[in-house]
Scaffold this motif. Structure first.
Motif, PDB file in Angstrom:
ATOM      1  N   ALA A 169       0.229   5.134   7.696  1.00 36.77           N
ATOM      2  CA  ALA A 169      -0.664   6.347   6.477  1.00 36.77           C
ATOM      3  C   ALA A 169      -1.589   7.043   7.115  1.00 36.77           C
ATOM      4  O   ALA A 169      -2.181   7.758   6.588  1.00 36.77           O
ATOM      5  CB  ALA A 169      -1.458   4.389   6.340  1.00 36.77           C
TER       6      ALA A 169
ATOM      7  N   GLY B 259      -6.159  10.069   2.078  1.00 37.40           N
ATOM      8  CA  GLY B 259      -6.740   9.803   3.239  1.00 37.40           C
ATOM      9  C   GLY B 259      -6.843   8.832   3.473  1.00 37.40           C
ATOM     10  O   GLY B 259      -7.848   8.212   4.200  1.00 37.40           O
TER      11      GLY B 259
ATOM     12  N   PHE C 291       1.110  -1.169  -0.197  1.00 36.48           N
ATOM     13  CA  PHE C 291      -0.248   0.080   0.071  1.00 36.48           C
ATOM     14  C   PHE C 291       0.870   1.600   0.018  1.00 36.48           C
ATOM     15  O   PHE C 291       0.552   2.393  -0.088  1.00 36.48           O
ATOM     16  CB  PHE C 291      -0.374  -0.066   1.121  1.00 36.48           C
ATOM     17  CG  PHE C 291      -1.705   1.085   1.392  1.00 36.48           C
ATOM     18  CD1 PHE C 291      -2.961   2.036   0.398  1.00 36.48           C
ATOM     19  CD2 PHE C 291      -1.954   1.600   2.592  1.00 36.48           C
ATOM     20  CE1 PHE C 291      -3.578   2.595   0.025  1.00 36.48           C
ATOM     21  CE2 PHE C 291      -2.290   3.221   2.246  1.00 36.48           C
ATOM     22  CZ  PHE C 291      -2.686   4.049   1.679  1.00 36.48           C
TER      23      PHE C 291
ATOM     24  N   HIS D 135      -0.258  16.842   5.689  1.00 31.15           N
ATOM     25  CA  HIS D 135      -0.557  17.205   4.300  1.00 31.15           C
ATOM     26  C   HIS D 135      -1.728  18.608   4.152  1.00 31.15           C
ATOM     27  O   HIS D 135      -1.573  19.575   3.527  1.00 31.15           O
ATOM     28  CB  HIS D 135      -1.359  16.487   2.824  1.00 31.15           C
ATOM     29  CG  HIS D 135      -1.257  16.718   1.702  1.00 31.15           C
ATOM     30  ND1 HIS D 135      -2.452  17.345   0.913  1.00 31.15           N
ATOM     31  CD2 HIS D 135      -0.508  16.878   0.596  1.00 31.15           C
ATOM     32  CE1 HIS D 135      -2.330  17.759   0.074  1.00 31.15           C
ATOM     33  NE2 HIS D 135      -1.372  17.372   0.024  1.00 31.15           N
TER      34      HIS D 135
ATOM     35  N   ALA E 190      -6.653   5.321   4.104  1.00 34.64           N
ATOM     36  CA  ALA E 190      -5.599   4.979   5.146  1.00 34.64           C
ATOM     37  C   ALA E 190      -5.287   2.917   5.046  1.00 34.64           C
ATOM     38  O   ALA E 190      -4.424   2.563   5.563  1.00 34.64           O
ATOM     39  CB  ALA E 190      -6.584   5.112   6.451  1.00 34.64           C
TER      40      ALA E 190
ATOM     41  N   ARG F  90      -0.544  10.863   7.286  1.00 31.92           N
ATOM     42  CA  ARG F  90      -0.410  12.110   5.741  1.00 31.92           C
ATOM     43  C   ARG F  90      -0.845  12.804   5.831  1.00 31.92           C
ATOM     44  O   ARG F  90      -0.293  13.932   5.605  1.00 31.92           O
ATOM     45  CB  ARG F  90       0.189  10.581   5.140  1.00 31.92           C
ATOM     46  CG  ARG F  90       1.346   9.367   5.093  1.00 31.92           C
ATOM     47  CD  ARG F  90       1.700   9.350   3.616  1.00 31.92           C
ATOM     48  NE  ARG F  90       0.235   7.550   3.254  1.00 31.92           N
ATOM     49  CZ  ARG F  90       0.822   6.408   3.398  1.00 31.92           C
ATOM     50  NH1 ARG F  90       1.397   6.415   3.563  1.00 31.92           N
ATOM     51  NH2 ARG F  90      -0.543   5.483   3.270  1.00 31.92           N
ATOM     52  N   GLU F  91      -2.432  12.610   5.977  1.00 29.56           N
ATOM     53  CA  GLU F  91      -3.187  13.062   5.366  1.00 29.56           C
ATOM     54  C   GLU F  91      -3.372  13.883   6.226  1.00 29.56           C
ATOM     55  O   GLU F  91      -3.324  15.290   5.156  1.00 29.56           O
ATOM     56  CB  GLU F  91      -4.766  12.630   5.233  1.00 29.56           C
ATOM     57  CG  GLU F  91      -5.736  13.402   4.529  1.00 29.56           C
ATOM     58  CD  GLU F  91      -5.795  14.071   3.250  1.00 29.56           C
ATOM     59  OE1 GLU F  91      -4.556  13.381   2.501  1.00 29.56           O
ATOM     60  OE2 GLU F  91      -6.116  14.759   2.981  1.00 29.56           O
TER      61      GLU F  91
END
Lengths: 404, 404
Positions: B386, A285, A250, B393, A287, B389-390
């Motif tokens: 994961a 977004g 991923f 960002h 995940a 990250r968003e």
């Protein structure tokens, strides 16, 4: 010597495969069983749970005499191209029959089906296009079109993924008038999509699910596996640190998408009809890989279709790579992963009959398509710890696996 | 209001920067200090230890009034383009002076040096080319050519990286006849390449080294940092899980190279003169980023040059991306990361004087070059878990950071 071909993924090799091997040998009367096997990535667009070399060892221990690798460009495709690559590879290696699993166990149903299909092909194609235009996914559109021309019968239900594959093999054989007898082996017990274990024969899906969900090699699972498979599964994880699944990739595929423009994404095989925008839009977004696909999924795009597309993004398999297939009449080479003494004897006689090179090492500069194999293999091992990657990749440069 | 410009990386912000800020304010007599700062990746081709937003907060707390981001395409470059982007950005924001650190602290040495350079430019270029043709790396070739035309004097030693940058700033100002006074601030104590801590002023290099080698925010290190920097370093690691260094990106860049053809590699900025073959050849078996560069390194290719090249591979910054700069007379936009009340008051007056847009959010569809920024930012955060990250960002889409 008479050879019979099998078309397989062995992900992982299990008791059902042992049964299929025995029946194939018996019903075909062949001296040599040749399996053409998907390599690092599988038809459904997934990484194989353990690498092709370890799967080869498991298969050779249980009656397969020769394991050949189905090239990535054929393996990670819908049934038509998958069948084209597999049947062509087996034809090059000189098989006189191909045995595939089916519910009924009667190959006549498939050859009769082929006649019906040929007679109604124009109608089929027109209906298929109509259904696709209505926004239906390919498998569903195709199933309905088959049904409309009278092909989905009780004898051969084309809603069953295994029957679709079987039918594709028969169609490839008959379309090209290949001197190969298709043979349907009646499947035993478990079904393709079964998620529960049923005695000592379980579906690959249920075995994988249990292995990857953290049960490891429990007693319940090892009951469904030949001893050598259990050993290879154990060795692989011990030496590499993992059993591969999509979630391991991923981060890599997400990173890649996040650093590609939509224009670059659209150069990838399978990224069609504006999917590049949908991929980018849903990337922020997401995940997990699972969640990402769920966000992209629509009626038109099945999970499998999207998983294949992601495999192509991950491996950087471009539309330009695919064009290599367009002008090839047959497979560009046959890649030998492993063999028994019997297999070796057979190949010694067969080699000079082959119209394409028989290769064993990935390094050989035989065909540009090997660059695609190199990318797929490198990608597959990318999720191993840095100090293991090279060690596992080195297998690609070794002579074929030999088993007594 | 009178503004003075600083050209910085703040990686991390430390006591030496506080000293530079105070001296710059004093010597320039400016009411407003504007820092143009590298973003996610730095001039030497490295990821910044913490992100630009956290570095901005540290700088605003210590006397900088406005923090602007130097676009990636200028930031990760050798001194000429770096200076071009930084000086142009400061010019657009209306500074009347630029303060830079130097050993002597006398800007006349640089302006006099510029006259010498202009008079002997043809000779310089010819000598430079000769040295390069001999296989010398650019910095060494350039240093020797400067020396030959009498530019490497005791007053301004161009073997010092900081002096090269200062000279590039002066050259950019004078080449374009910009109404900006260059001012050299005498450096205090520590040197650019120092790896040891010297009292409460230490070089960024030594601080980073100690932080990344696992000491964390030890007492010895926090002594060299303003309180707010220590806080931002602490918060960043707590919230993101890491301080960024190249080794965190090794897997990603290795995976990318392993799935690219040499032809594709050659489309990347900085992959020139057949380096694509060398990169591929050395990729197999490289167990760390450090080891990989060491295997590629030759007399011709300095560590910095190769690190920048790897940053471009990592972020997928292509030669086509670079062409955007060729036809631009100035920077395409000015990106505002944060400001104080003073900074805001200054910008309110200055905004209408600017010939390019002043933007704060990355999402604004102002210029194609922002796509490069998006790739750089996405790459930078790719190594976070994961679910983080968003979140990180999202900072790119917020209004600028405001500090009282």
């Amino acid at each position: 010597m008479k050879a019979c071909g099998l078309i397989v993924e062995y992900n992982p090799f299990h008791n059902g495969h042992v049964y299929h091997i025995r029946q194939s040998k018996k019903e075909s009367g062949a001296d040599c069983l040749i399996a053409v096997m998907s390599g690092s990535f599988l038809q459904r667009g997934e990484p194989a749970i353990i690498d092709k070399f370890h799967r080869t060892k498991a298969a050779l221990a249980e009656g397969v005499d020769i394991v050949l690798e189905l090239p990535y460009l054929y393996a990670v495709q819908s049934s038509n191209l998958f069948a084209e690559g597999a049947v062509r590879t087996l034809h090059e290696s000189g098989v006189s029959s191909i045995c595939f699993g089916s519910e009924s166990g009667d190959a006549d149903h498939f050859t009769e089906g082929y006649s019906v299909y040929r007679k109604n092909e124009t109608v089929y194609r027109k209906l298929l296009q109509n259904y696709l235009d209505e926004g239906m996914a390919f498998p569903e559109a195709s199933r309905r079109a088959y049904e409309a021309i009278g092909l989905t019968t009780e004898k051969m239900d084309l809603a069953q993924p295994n029957n679709i594959l079987g039918f594709s093999y028969v169609r490839t054989i008959m379309d090209h008038h290949l001197p190969i007898t298709p043979m349907a082996i009646k499947r035993k017990k478990s079904h393709y999509h079964d998620q529960t274990m049923t005695g000592s024969i379980a579906s690959a899906t249920s075995i994988r699910r249990k292995l990857l969900l953290g049960e490891g090699l429990s007693e319940e699972i090892t009951e469904t596996l030949p001893e050598e498979t259990a050993r290879q599964l154990h060795h692989y994880k011990r030496d590499s640190s993992i059993w591969h699944s999509w979630e391991d990739y991923f981060n890599l595929v997400h990173y890649r998408v996040m650093t590609m423009s939509t224009r670059e994404l659209a150069t990838i095989h399978g990224v069609d009809e504006g999917l590049e925008y949908r991929i980018k839009k849903t990337a922020h977004g997401a995940a997990s890989f699972h969640q990402w696909i769920q966000r992209i999924k629509t009626k038109r795009y099945t999970w499998t279709r999207l998983q294949r597309m992601f495999a192509h993004i991950l491996t950087n398999t471009t539309k330009a790579d695919m064009q290599r297939l367009e002008h090839t009449k047959t497979v560009p080479y046959v890649r030998l992963l492993g063999m028994t003494k019997t297999g070796q004897a057979y190949l010694n006689g067969q080699k000079k009959e082959m119209s394409v090179p028989l290769i064993s090492k990935l390094s050989q500069d035989v065909d540009p398509m090997l660059a695609v194999e190199e990318k797929a293999s490198n990608t597959y091992y990318s999720v191993l710890p840095a100090d293991k990657r090279e060690q596992f990749h080195r297998q690609e440069l070794q002579p074929p696996i030999m088993v007594e």
